[in-house]
Design a protein around this motif. Structure first.
Motif, mmCIF file in Angstrom:
data_model
loop_
_atom_site.group_PDB
_atom_site.id
_atom_site.type_symbol
_atom_site.label_atom_id
_atom_site.label_comp_id
_atom_site.label_asym_id
_atom_site.label_seq_id
_atom_site.Cartn_x
_atom_site.Cartn_y
_atom_site.Cartn_z
ATOM 1 N N THR A 31 34.596 41.994 43.897
ATOM 2 C CA THR A 31 35.521 41.091 43.704
ATOM 3 C C THR A 31 35.525 40.042 42.646
ATOM 4 O OG1 THR A 31 34.708 39.541 45.649
ATOM 5 C CG2 THR A 31 36.291 41.267 46.145
ATOM 6 N N THR A 33 35.027 38.249 39.047
ATOM 7 C CA THR A 33 35.849 38.514 37.716
ATOM 8 C C THR A 33 35.109 37.843 36.768
ATOM 9 O OG1 THR A 33 37.264 36.696 38.641
ATOM 10 C CG2 THR A 33 38.198 38.904 38.716
ATOM 11 N N ASP A 101 40.460 32.980 35.105
ATOM 12 C CA ASP A 101 39.253 33.038 36.080
ATOM 13 C C ASP A 101 39.555 34.164 37.258
ATOM 14 O OD1 ASP A 101 37.928 30.988 34.731
ATOM 15 O OD2 ASP A 101 38.887 29.472 36.256
ATOM 16 N N GLU A 102 40.805 34.811 37.440
ATOM 17 C CA GLU A 102 41.113 35.608 38.330
ATOM 18 C C GLU A 102 41.390 37.089 37.672
ATOM 19 O OE1 GLU A 102 43.041 32.718 38.215
ATOM 20 O OE2 GLU A 102 41.527 31.685 39.610
ATOM 21 N N TRP A 171 41.965 42.254 39.294
ATOM 22 C CA TRP A 171 42.544 40.777 39.410
ATOM 23 C C TRP A 171 42.018 40.397 40.975
ATOM 24 C CZ3 TRP A 171 47.786 40.622 42.396
ATOM 25 C CH2 TRP A 171 48.424 39.184 42.601
ATOM 26 N N ARG A 172 41.364 39.141 40.999
ATOM 27 C CA ARG A 172 40.874 38.714 42.260
ATOM 28 C C ARG A 172 42.133 38.020 42.940
ATOM 29 N NH1 ARG A 172 37.387 35.090 40.745
ATOM 30 N NH2 ARG A 172 38.306 33.229 41.075
ATOM 31 N N ARG A 185 36.843 37.921 50.604
ATOM 32 C CA ARG A 185 37.302 37.906 49.203
ATOM 33 C C ARG A 185 37.883 39.210 49.319
ATOM 34 N NH1 ARG A 185 32.414 35.481 45.919
ATOM 35 N NH2 ARG A 185 32.175 33.283 47.364
ATOM 36 N N ALA A 187 40.215 42.009 46.062
ATOM 37 C CA ALA A 187 40.422 42.160 44.524
ATOM 38 C C ALA A 187 41.014 43.560 44.153
ATOM 39 C CB ALA A 187 39.181 42.007 43.728
#
Length: 408
Positions: A31, A33, A101-102, A171-172, A185, A187
């Protein structure tokens, strides 16, 4: 390729098994990024060797089955045996960029620097030949074959050529309340192959190309859903449990039929299967389970890459991380279509649905906490420790490094 042997010729494509597009970026590899506006330049070197295949009962077999040869209008001359060993070496440069960031964009440009396949040919004598007063020996057969224009297959070597490039996005995902409470988490990653590789020469008995089909580890289109459950101690992730579920689609492709111009006795198909034939590879459905452990956090310094702030430096990956994992991949039926239904069916029987099991070991040294935007890693992947079914086993050693850069 999936099937460990081929009964109608020595044309061989070795399973080199490229590493996944996404390098682990320190922690929570499924996950992770890249931060916004940060580039990662990643380069790895891989050595992949394949010499064992699995049959339908998960028994080890040579990559190629013996080929029976018969005297024209007569009895069995003998059987050509082979125990091929195939080796691929690759360099895989990658560029990753944090769009946000994601959301991370990645481009991988693998190059197969060398291919080496030694067929290790042997011979099992056949029927008694009255004209010789004995069965054919190996030398007898290849002398006879040479008189018919058929050379003895030798070692295959090839120079550097690009493999199919890969472009992808990760994409988180926003965390639903349930996952957030559980500390999990998630992604989603999508990737596609750009056909920059080269197919093998159809006229060669022993050969290997550099396409997705030849390397047989990633698809033309691929989707991943990854999960990580990190466990922290003292503000540092000391343990991470990861799962990655993925599906790989391999597109149908038109293949050129061998005419026998180089190997008239062993590789003349076009007169009865047509000038081309169609290969519809089986797709992959896989899952990877991974455990990442941090045995050494290391010292932490406020440096230029943390803006001289110790709090930011403490958020960087620990100095040393080790990992162990297992990937199970189910491989679907491959379909062949040509003008000869018998030829197509003979190959489909050999390319049944199967699976492969990969044990993964890895270690990563991250120097970010010491003020250097550099990570060095090494890994080993083995597909012989846990038997597969109707697949080939590729064992891979890899080393690499990645450099983090930011320009704005």
């Amino acid at each position: 390729m999936k099937k460990p042997f081929h009964t109608a010729g020595f044309a061989a494509m070795a399973c080199a098994a490229l590493a996944c597009l996404w390098p682990s970026a320190g922690r929570a590899a499924n996950t992770t990024t890249v931060p916004k506006n940060v580039f990662i330049l990643d380069a790895s070197w891989m050595d992949a060797t394949t010499e064992v295949g699995w049959d339908d009962a998960r028994r080890p077999l040579p990559l190629l089955q013996g080929i029976d040869r018969y005297e024209p209008g007569g009895g069995l001359q003998g059987t050509i045996t082979a125990k091929p060993v195939a080796n691929f070496r690759l360099v895989v440069p990658q560029i990753l960029y944090g769009l946000t960031d994601e959301l991370t964009l990645a481009l991988a440009m693998p190059v197969v620097t060398s291919r080496h396949i030694d067929p290790h040919l042997g011979w099992t004598p056949g029927d008694y030949q009255p004209s010789l007063g004995r069965p054919y020996s190996q030398d007898d057969f290849w002398q006879w074959a040479k008189s018919m224009g058929q050379k003895k297959p030798g070692v295959f070597r090839a120079d550097a050529e690009p493999a199919d490039m890969v472009i992808g996005l990760r994409w988180r995902l926003p965390q639903p309340a349930l996952l957030e409470q559980a500390g999990i988490r998630a992604a989603l990653a999508l990737q596609g192959a750009i056909p920059t590789g080269r197919a093998q020469d159809p006229e060669e008995l022993v050969a290997a190309g550099t396409t997705v089909w030849d390397l047989h580890n990633y698809g033309d289109l691929e989707a991943h859903l990854g999960f990580d459950r990190p466990f922290e101690s003292g503000g540092v992730t000391r343990l991470n449990l990861g799962l990655d579920f993925y599906y790989s689609w391999l597109r149908p492709r038109e293949m050129v039929s061998p005419t026998g111009i180089k190997n008239p006795l062993l590789l003349t198909y076009s007169p009865y299967i047509g000038k081309t034939w169609t290969l519809d590879p089986g797709d992959f459905l896989g899952v990877t389970a991974m455990i990442e452990v941090v045995p050494l956090v290391g010292p932490t310094w406020a440096s230029f890459i943390s803006g001289r702030k110790i709090e930011r430096a403490r958020a960087f990956p620990p100095l040393l991380m080790v990992s162990v994992g297992h990937t199970y991949v189910g491989v679907g039926q491959t379909h062949f279509e040509s003008e000869s239904k018998i030829w197509s069916w003979d190959r489909e029987k050999l390319w049944k649905p199967g699976d492969k099991n990969t044990v993964k070991l890895g270690a990563e040294l991250s120097l970010l906490r010491l003020g250097l935007p550099l990570q060095i890693y090494a890994g080993y992947r083995n597909q012989e420790w846990v038997p597969g079914r109707n697949t080939r086993a590729a064992n891979i050693t890899s080393v690499g490094a990645r450099l983090m850069l930011r320009f704005w």
